[in-house]
Write a protein that holds these residues in place. Structure first.
Motif, mmCIF file in Angstrom:
data_model
loop_
_atom_site.group_PDB
_atom_site.id
_atom_site.type_symbol
_atom_site.label_atom_id
_atom_site.label_comp_id
_atom_site.label_asym_id
_atom_site.label_seq_id
_atom_site.Cartn_x
_atom_site.Cartn_y
_atom_site.Cartn_z
ATOM 1 N N GLU A 79 0.833 -1.204 0.000
ATOM 2 C CA GLU A 79 0.000 0.000 0.000
ATOM 3 C C GLU A 79 0.871 1.259 0.000
ATOM 4 N N ALA A 80 1.956 1.240 0.756
ATOM 5 C CA ALA A 80 2.861 2.391 0.786
ATOM 6 C C ALA A 80 3.494 2.611 -0.583
ATOM 7 N N TRP A 81 3.887 1.532 -1.241
ATOM 8 C CA TRP A 81 4.481 1.669 -2.571
ATOM 9 C C TRP A 81 3.450 2.117 -3.598
ATOM 10 N N LEU A 133 9.006 -12.895 16.140
ATOM 11 C CA LEU A 133 8.130 -12.706 14.984
ATOM 12 C C LEU A 133 7.037 -11.685 15.287
ATOM 13 N N GLY A 134 6.824 -11.414 16.570
ATOM 14 C CA GLY A 134 5.862 -10.389 16.948
ATOM 15 C C GLY A 134 6.273 -9.002 16.477
ATOM 16 N N MET A 135 7.553 -8.829 16.094
ATOM 17 C CA MET A 135 8.018 -7.535 15.600
ATOM 18 C C MET A 135 7.348 -7.149 14.282
ATOM 19 N N TRP A 136 6.696 -8.114 13.632
ATOM 20 C CA TRP A 136 5.944 -7.771 12.421
ATOM 21 C C TRP A 136 4.790 -6.824 12.746
ATOM 22 N N SER A 137 4.457 -6.709 14.033
ATOM 23 C CA SER A 137 3.406 -5.766 14.436
ATOM 24 C C SER A 137 3.774 -4.325 14.096
ATOM 25 N N PHE A 138 5.071 -4.048 13.925
ATOM 26 C CA PHE A 138 5.504 -2.694 13.590
ATOM 27 C C PHE A 138 5.244 -2.356 12.126
ATOM 28 N N THR A 139 5.181 -3.354 11.276
ATOM 29 C CA THR A 139 5.262 -3.095 9.840
ATOM 30 C C THR A 139 4.026 -2.420 9.250
ATOM 31 N N PHE A 140 2.838 -2.993 9.454
ATOM 32 C CA PHE A 140 1.664 -2.373 8.836
ATOM 33 C C PHE A 140 1.371 -0.979 9.384
ATOM 34 N N PRO A 141 1.410 -0.760 10.712
ATOM 35 C CA PRO A 141 1.110 0.585 11.213
ATOM 36 C C PRO A 141 1.984 1.676 10.588
ATOM 37 N N PHE A 142 3.279 1.422 10.491
ATOM 38 C CA PHE A 142 4.154 2.445 9.929
ATOM 39 C C PHE A 142 4.038 2.510 8.409
ATOM 40 N N ALA A 143 3.660 1.411 7.776
ATOM 41 C CA ALA A 143 3.384 1.455 6.339
ATOM 42 C C ALA A 143 2.154 2.314 6.077
ATOM 43 N N ALA A 144 1.144 2.192 6.937
ATOM 44 C CA ALA A 144 -0.058 3.021 6.794
ATOM 45 C C ALA A 144 0.280 4.494 6.997
ATOM 46 N N VAL A 145 1.133 4.784 7.966
ATOM 47 C CA VAL A 145 1.580 6.164 8.189
ATOM 48 C C VAL A 145 2.292 6.681 6.948
ATOM 49 N N VAL A 201 -4.855 5.014 8.932
ATOM 50 C CA VAL A 201 -5.773 4.149 8.176
ATOM 51 C C VAL A 201 -7.112 4.858 7.975
ATOM 52 N N GLY A 202 -7.547 5.593 9.009
ATOM 53 C CA GLY A 202 -8.772 6.373 8.867
ATOM 54 C C GLY A 202 -8.622 7.452 7.816
ATOM 55 N N GLY A 203 -7.447 8.079 7.750
ATOM 56 C CA GLY A 203 -7.211 9.090 6.731
ATOM 57 C C GLY A 203 -7.240 8.506 5.334
ATOM 58 N N LEU A 204 -6.642 7.338 5.157
ATOM 59 C CA LEU A 204 -6.671 6.676 3.850
ATOM 60 C C LEU A 204 -8.105 6.318 3.465
ATOM 61 N N ALA A 205 -8.893 5.887 4.464
ATOM 62 C CA ALA A 205 -10.297 5.561 4.194
ATOM 63 C C ALA A 205 -11.073 6.816 3.786
ATOM 64 N N TRP A 206 -10.839 7.920 4.487
ATOM 65 C CA TRP A 206 -11.520 9.179 4.158
ATOM 66 C C TRP A 206 -11.185 9.627 2.731
ATOM 67 N N ILE A 207 -9.917 9.515 2.367
ATOM 68 C CA ILE A 207 -9.490 9.891 1.017
ATOM 69 C C ILE A 207 -10.167 9.006 -0.024
#
Length: 332
Positions: free
Chosen positions: A26-28, A256-268, A211-217
């Motif tokens: 999504e970021a790309w 493997l729980g560190m994957w929790s960082f990936t989507f939130p910052f990708a959404a940002v 994510v809310g901002g992307l939804a609004w857009i």
């Protein structure tokens, strides 16, 4: 904790892997639009995310056939259960992208995923209302069944032309963002700190305004206005909070729980790219910087995960999915 044996299910928090890959795609997508890159660039990342999603579902199904622990027991677990929402959430993201080339198939995947997310969210919220979840068990993943699912559903529905459904999902996501975020804040202040395996879920707190901002857009077709500006401000504040949490994250053993960082910052990254896109120079700089930053983050987590799996004993937890002691004991 003891290693997961063939008689145990794969922890549901491994579903954060395809979620993070979808966030990277999504970021790309956002950056490629600003930079004028061919769509195939973003499509490569979407294909990787789709492969990861299918592979993870297959891994969970195959393991489920081999073990005695029912999936229902895993879903009832206060720490693991909410994370199951990532299956339909990623399905929404993939379906929305697929609809660009295969409208019927993509729309069907989006609508089926929204329906599955609705059923799961209703069941989980009912359990919470019955008092079957304790404050100590709450973590950032509790935002997934209602907030993440609602806001991603809003964006996906808008992209396939179901705008009315999108607004309904947006309302659900925003309402529960306020409710669940407030409850989590009270839990984090009043109850002892999260155990190390759940500490990475604090990163999820940064995601809702982005994510809310992307939804609004997606729903309005505009990245300008007071709502977008307000959500951007909240995003920046929560990023600052995450920066202040870096010492905590550095003390947390990699898992493997560190994957929790990936989507939130990708959404940002995707949201701020969309917001800054109208500015000729700043928009391009933001697109390049966000794409490189999130790719570096996801790449680092992926490489570190593979190293962790490689260090695990041969045959341990099928492909080393339990190599990190990130899971929360299912029978705790």
């Amino acid at each position: 904790m003891s290693a997961m044996t063939p008689r145990e299910r794969i922890p549901l928090n491994t579903l954060a892997v395809p979620f993070g890959l979808a966030g990277l795609a999504e970021a790309w997508t956002a950056s490629s639009s600003v930079l004028g890159l061919p769509e195939v660039v973003a499509d490569v990342f979407w294909l990787i995310a789709a492969a990861g999603w299918v592979a993870m579902i297959v891994a969970h199904v195959v393991r489920g056939v081999r073990v005695r622990l029912p999936l229902a027991e895993q879903l009832r677990h206060p720490a693991q259960g909410p994370v199951a929402a990532l299956v339909p959430v990623v399905g929404m993201l993939l379906g929305a992208r697929l609809a660009r080339v295969l409208p019927v198939a993509g729309s069907a995947l989006v609508l089926a995923s929204i329906a599955a997310a609705l059923v799961l969210a209703g069941w989980l919220v009912a359990r919470w209302l019955r008092g079957e979840a304790t404050p100590a068990s709450a973590h950032g993943g509790y935002l997934l069944p209602t907030v993440a699912a609602g806001l991603v559903a809003a964006s996906a529905a808008a992209q396939i032309g179901w705008t009315g459904l999108g607004w309904a999902a947006f309302a659900v996501g925003m309402l529960f963002w306020v409710v669940v975020f407030a409850a989590l804040l009270v839990r984090l202040v009043a109850v002892p700190a999260l155990p190390a395996p759940l500490t990475p879920t604090l990163a999820i707190l940064v995601a809702p305004p982005a994510v809310g901002g992307l939804a609004w857009i997606a729903l309005t077709g505009s990245a300008e206005g007071p709502v977008v500006d307000g959500l951007a401000g909240l995003t920046v504040l929560l990023v600052a909070v995450q920066a202040a949490l870096l010492p905590v994250y550095r003390r947390t053993p990699f898992s493997l729980g560190m994957w929790s960082f990936t989507f939130p910052f990708a959404a940002v990254a995707a949201f701020l790219t969309e917001v800054l896109a109208p500015a000729p120079v700043v928009g391009v700089v933001a697109a390049v910087a966000s794409a490189l930053a999130i790719t570096t983050l996801v790449g680092w987590v992926a490489v570190a995960s593979l190293r962790l799996i490689a260090r695990s004993r041969p045959g341990r937890a099928e492909a080393g999915l339990a190599a990190a002691d990130e899971r929360v004991e299912l029978r705790a």
